[in-house]
Design a protein around this motif. Sequence first.
Motif, PDB file in Angstrom:
ATOM      1  N   ALA A  19       0.831  -1.213   0.000  1.00 21.34           N
ATOM      2  CA  ALA A  19       0.000   0.000   0.000  1.00 21.34           C
ATOM      3  C   ALA A  19       0.864   1.261   0.000  1.00 21.34           C
ATOM      4  O   ALA A  19       1.996   1.236   0.503  1.00 21.34           O
ATOM      5  N   PRO A  20       0.318   2.370  -0.537  1.00 25.25           N
ATOM      6  CA  PRO A  20       1.068   3.633  -0.507  1.00 25.25           C
ATOM      7  C   PRO A  20       1.482   4.029   0.912  1.00 25.25           C
ATOM      8  O   PRO A  20       2.555   4.576   1.114  1.00 25.25           O
ATOM      9  N   SER A  21       0.642   3.716   1.897  1.00 27.82           N
ATOM     10  CA  SER A  21       0.986   4.074   3.280  1.00 27.82           C
ATOM     11  C   SER A  21       2.229   3.303   3.741  1.00 27.82           C
ATOM     12  O   SER A  21       3.035   3.819   4.512  1.00 27.82           O
ATOM     13  N   THR A  22       2.393   2.071   3.254  1.00 27.81           N
ATOM     14  CA  THR A  22       3.575   1.274   3.601  1.00 27.81           C
ATOM     15  C   THR A  22       4.806   1.879   2.938  1.00 27.81           C
ATOM     16  O   THR A  22       5.868   1.978   3.558  1.00 27.81           O
ATOM     17  N   GLN A  23       4.644   2.285   1.677  1.00 29.13           N
ATOM     18  CA  GLN A  23       5.752   2.929   0.960  1.00 29.13           C
ATOM     19  C   GLN A  23       6.154   4.211   1.697  1.00 29.13           C
ATOM     20  O   GLN A  23       7.338   4.486   1.897  1.00 29.13           O
ATOM     21  N   ALA A  24       5.151   4.980   2.133  1.00 29.17           N
ATOM     22  CA  ALA A  24       5.409   6.240   2.842  1.00 29.17           C
ATOM     23  C   ALA A  24       6.070   5.978   4.190  1.00 29.17           C
ATOM     24  O   ALA A  24       6.816   6.822   4.699  1.00 29.17           O
ATOM     25  N   GLY A  25       5.812   4.815   4.761  1.00 25.50           N
ATOM     26  CA  GLY A  25       6.406   4.439   6.045  1.00 25.50           C
ATOM     27  C   GLY A  25       7.922   4.489   6.027  1.00 25.50           C
ATOM     28  O   GLY A  25       8.560   4.776   7.043  1.00 25.50           O
ATOM     29  N   ALA A  50       4.402  13.772   9.985  1.00 28.40           N
ATOM     30  CA  ALA A  50       3.958  14.719   8.953  1.00 28.40           C
ATOM     31  C   ALA A  50       5.094  15.071   7.994  1.00 28.40           C
ATOM     32  O   ALA A  50       4.892  15.127   6.779  1.00 28.40           O
ATOM     33  N   ILE A  51       6.295  15.268   8.533  1.00 27.43           N
ATOM     34  CA  ILE A  51       7.449  15.592   7.688  1.00 27.43           C
ATOM     35  C   ILE A  51       7.746  14.413   6.755  1.00 27.43           C
ATOM     36  O   ILE A  51       7.970  14.587   5.557  1.00 27.43           O
ATOM     37  N   GLY A  52       7.705  13.206   7.318  1.00 25.14           N
ATOM     38  CA  GLY A  52       7.949  11.992   6.519  1.00 25.14           C
ATOM     39  C   GLY A  52       6.927  11.818   5.414  1.00 25.14           C
ATOM     40  O   GLY A  52       7.274  11.507   4.270  1.00 25.14           O
ATOM     41  N   LEU A  53       5.645  12.048   5.730  1.00 20.59           N
ATOM     42  CA  LEU A  53       4.577  11.903   4.725  1.00 20.59           C
ATOM     43  C   LEU A  53       4.728  12.949   3.625  1.00 20.59           C
ATOM     44  O   LEU A  53       4.512  12.659   2.443  1.00 20.59           O
ATOM     45  N   SER A  54       5.124  14.162   4.017  1.00 20.82           N
ATOM     46  CA  SER A  54       5.335  15.225   3.043  1.00 20.82           C
ATOM     47  C   SER A  54       6.450  14.831   2.071  1.00 20.82           C
ATOM     48  O   SER A  54       6.311  14.954   0.854  1.00 20.82           O
ATOM     49  N   LYS A  55       7.549  14.301   2.608  1.00 21.91           N
ATOM     50  CA  LYS A  55       8.673  13.857   1.770  1.00 21.91           C
ATOM     51  C   LYS A  55       8.233  12.739   0.829  1.00 21.91           C
ATOM     52  O   LYS A  55       8.627  12.701  -0.329  1.00 21.91           O
ATOM     53  N   ALA A  56       7.407  11.826   1.366  1.00 21.67           N
ATOM     54  CA  ALA A  56       6.926  10.697   0.562  1.00 21.67           C
ATOM     55  C   ALA A  56       6.100  11.194  -0.613  1.00 21.67           C
ATOM     56  O   ALA A  56       6.307  10.773  -1.757  1.00 21.67           O
ATOM     57  N   ARG A  57       5.178  12.122  -0.345  1.00 20.24           N
ATOM     58  CA  ARG A  57       4.326  12.666  -1.415  1.00 20.24           C
ATOM     59  C   ARG A  57       5.179  13.364  -2.463  1.00 20.24           C
ATOM     60  O   ARG A  57       4.964  13.207  -3.663  1.00 20.24           O
ATOM     61  N   ASP A  62       2.029   7.610  -4.141  1.00 24.29           N
ATOM     62  CA  ASP A  62       0.634   7.959  -4.444  1.00 24.29           C
ATOM     63  C   ASP A  62      -0.222   7.938  -3.180  1.00 24.29           C
ATOM     64  O   ASP A  62      -1.119   7.120  -3.031  1.00 24.29           O
ATOM     65  N   LEU A  63       0.083   8.837  -2.264  1.00 23.45           N
ATOM     66  CA  LEU A  63      -0.592   8.893  -0.976  1.00 23.45           C
ATOM     67  C   LEU A  63      -1.669   9.964  -1.037  1.00 23.45           C
ATOM     68  O   LEU A  63      -1.384  11.125  -1.311  1.00 23.45           O
ATOM     69  N   LYS A  64      -2.907   9.573  -0.788  1.00 25.53           N
ATOM     70  CA  LYS A  64      -4.030  10.519  -0.891  1.00 25.53           C
ATOM     71  C   LYS A  64      -3.949  11.550   0.242  1.00 25.53           C
ATOM     72  O   LYS A  64      -3.575  11.218   1.361  1.00 25.53           O
ATOM     73  N   PRO A  65      -4.333  12.801  -0.057  1.00 21.96           N
ATOM     74  CA  PRO A  65      -4.400  13.801   1.027  1.00 21.96           C
ATOM     75  C   PRO A  65      -5.537  13.437   1.988  1.00 21.96           C
ATOM     76  O   PRO A  65      -6.460  12.723   1.588  1.00 21.96           O
ATOM     77  N   PRO A  66      -5.474  13.891   3.243  1.00 19.17           N
ATOM     78  CA  PRO A  66      -6.546  13.543   4.188  1.00 19.17           C
ATOM     79  C   PRO A  66      -7.910  14.074   3.723  1.00 19.17           C
ATOM     80  O   PRO A  66      -7.968  15.087   3.012  1.00 19.17           O
ATOM     81  N   LYS A  67      -8.980  13.389   4.119  1.00 19.29           N
ATOM     82  CA  LYS A  67     -10.343  13.795   3.721  1.00 19.29           C
ATOM     83  C   LYS A  67     -10.728  15.098   4.417  1.00 19.29           C
ATOM     84  O   LYS A  67     -10.154  15.439   5.456  1.00 19.29           O
TER      85      LYS A  67
END
Length: 174
Positions: A19-25, A50-57, A62-67
């Motif tokens: 999953a993208p969340s695993t890749q972002a991990g 948050a910093i890690g997720l920003s770098k991943a995006r 392909d990590l969706k922005p929060p709803k």
Amino acid sequence: MPERKTLSRARADKRAGKAPSTQAGEFVKEEIDHVRSGKHGVRSTKQAIAIGLSKARRAGVDLKPPKKGQTSEATRKKAEKDAAAGQGKAGRSASTESKAKRSRTTESVLKRESTRGASHAAVSKQAKTAAAKRPAASRSAAAKKAAQTKGAAARSAAAKKAARTRAARAHGHR
């Protein structure tokens, strides 16, 4: 800029169908490692994530922005911008000089923060509270998908470990 080994690990996760969340991990892990090694600090575990997720995006995960309603509008906008930058659809960009200046300022601010946000206890507490907010069905579905993408050898090792844990708990060991 993320380290080369982080990018290659994230690509390997993508190839493995994770999953993208695993890749972002992988990027979140890198950020936690930076804080632990004293490269900079964070106000909280959430900030490191948050910093890690920003770098991943920005690296193209392909990590969706929060709803809507999940986070502040500013956070959502930032996530959308990061995702667009990662897909190569950057809008009008600031000058290189101001980017470098902002980067330096951010780094100097983070250097003044504590490294406590990346401690094992803090990360564990954050993971538990985040999991508790999710419904059981969602957690179960994630675990099932994780088991599918694990591979036979890793699945077997995990099953053996689980059996050992159950046996230990049955005999009163914790």
